[in-house]
Design a protein around this motif. Structure first.
Motif: not given
Length: 340
Positions: A244, A265, A295, A297-298, A300, A303-304, A306-307, A331, A339
């Motif tokens: 994070t 950001y 990690g 944007f953990h 927010r 975020a999922r 994004y990952r 995001v 998230a």
């Protein structure tokens, strides 16, 4: 035992210090460049690099770093004082702000090379390594260790290690507040299974009131870091900073009292995209950079997604920084809600 007040602490070891711990396979140059976008003040560490590799290996690949990373420390592994002195001299000449000796890594590879945590058993050898490194460089020389290994008494083992390195000029001692069990636990288990004993590190600081003693191990956030700073001089964040990295955005204000600045950001992503393009132009791959950003944007919304984009598209051959822009577009920065 030498009087703690006999030697002046170097500029980089004026308490308090927040550092990002050296972590194998994680804190490479790309990770450190990302972390520096979030904090101007935190001290960054390389992964451990074996002294023989520094001396004989491809230095740009092993030791290259971006000037933006300062202050940045090189962590060395080894147990031969002459080789460590030579490697330290190379690191200092390349511009590293500090040279750190690893006396804490419990991996099988490190044990077979007779360095890392197993050096807790030979404090006189560690002291000799520190003396040789101090004689070779003008930058701070520091040590990172465990409380002890296997069946050692942590009161005796840690004091013996600290006495030896401080008497031979070490500028700081960072202590991972766990034992390392070289027999019976894997390196991964050694990061979690041995119980934390922060109070033992506090007692070491009480024994050395004029020396820099820092703490590491299981510290999840800056609130807990500040509680430790009531007892010791510095705190290393490890997995919390890596998984994070947004936690680093508050370091400068929360720890160093600087004006709080909201992280832009969009600008951070643009800088990382430009950095990734330069890396790709040199023959690298986008995933080398973005794997450290998963990690970011953990917590927010978005975020999922994004990952998912980074984990799938950034690893494909030929991927470029446009993938990072697409991931960022998913995001929602307007909310800090959890998230989905």
């Amino acid at each position: 035992m030498e009087s703690p007040e006999n030697k002046q602490k170097p500029r980089y070891f004026k308490a308090p210090i927040i550092a990002v711990a050296p972590m194998m396979d994680w804190t490479d140059r790309h990770c450190r460049f990302l972390h520096r976008q979030l904090t101007r003040r935190a001290l960054l560490y390389t992964e451990m690099v074996v002294a023989d590799a520094v001396i004989h290996g491809e230095r740009e690949r092993l030791l290259g770093f971006d000037p933006a990373e300062h202050p940045v420390a090189l962590q060395l592994g080894g147990s031969d004082p002459e080789k460590l002195a030579e490697a330290a001299e190379i690191g200092a000449a390349l511009g590293y702000d500090e040279i750190n000796l690893n006396v804490g890594c419990p991996s099988d590879r490190v044990q077979s090379g007779t360095f890392g945590a197993c050096l807790m058993r030979t404090p006189d050898l560690v002291a000799g390594c520190v003396a040789a490194m101090k004689a070779a460089v003008d930058v701070p020389v520091t040590v990172k260790c465990r409380l002890g290994v296997d069946e050692q008494d942590i009161e005796l083992a840690l004091d013996a290690l600290a006495d030896g390195v401080f008497d031979n000029g070490a500028d700081a001692l960072w202590v991972h507040a766990r034992k390392a069990w070289l027999e019976g636990l894997s390196p991964k288990e050694n990061r979690d299974v041995p119980p934390l004993d922060y109070s033992r590190v506090y007692r070491l600081k009480e024994r050395y009131p004029g020396r820099f003693v820092g703490i590491n191990g299981g510290i999840p956030d800056l609130d807990e870091a500040k509680r430790h700073l009531a007892h010791v001089d510095g705190v290393m964040l490890g997995r919390a900073a890596y998984h994070t990295p947004g936690v680093l955005a508050d370091v400068d204000s929360a720890i160093y009292g600087e004006a709080a600045l909201a992280v832009d950001y969009a600008l951070l992503i643009e800088r990382m995209a430009n950095y990734a393009d330069r890396h790709i132009a040199r023959g690298g791959r986008l995933g080398h950079v973005t794997r450290h950003m998963v990690g970011l944007f953990h917590g927010r919304p978005g975020a999922r997604r994004y990952r998912q984009i980074l984990s799938t598209e950034a690893t494909r051959p030929g991927a470029d920084a446009s993938v990072l822009h697409r991931a960022f577009a998913a995001v929602d920065l307007g909310s800090a809600a959890e998230a989905a």
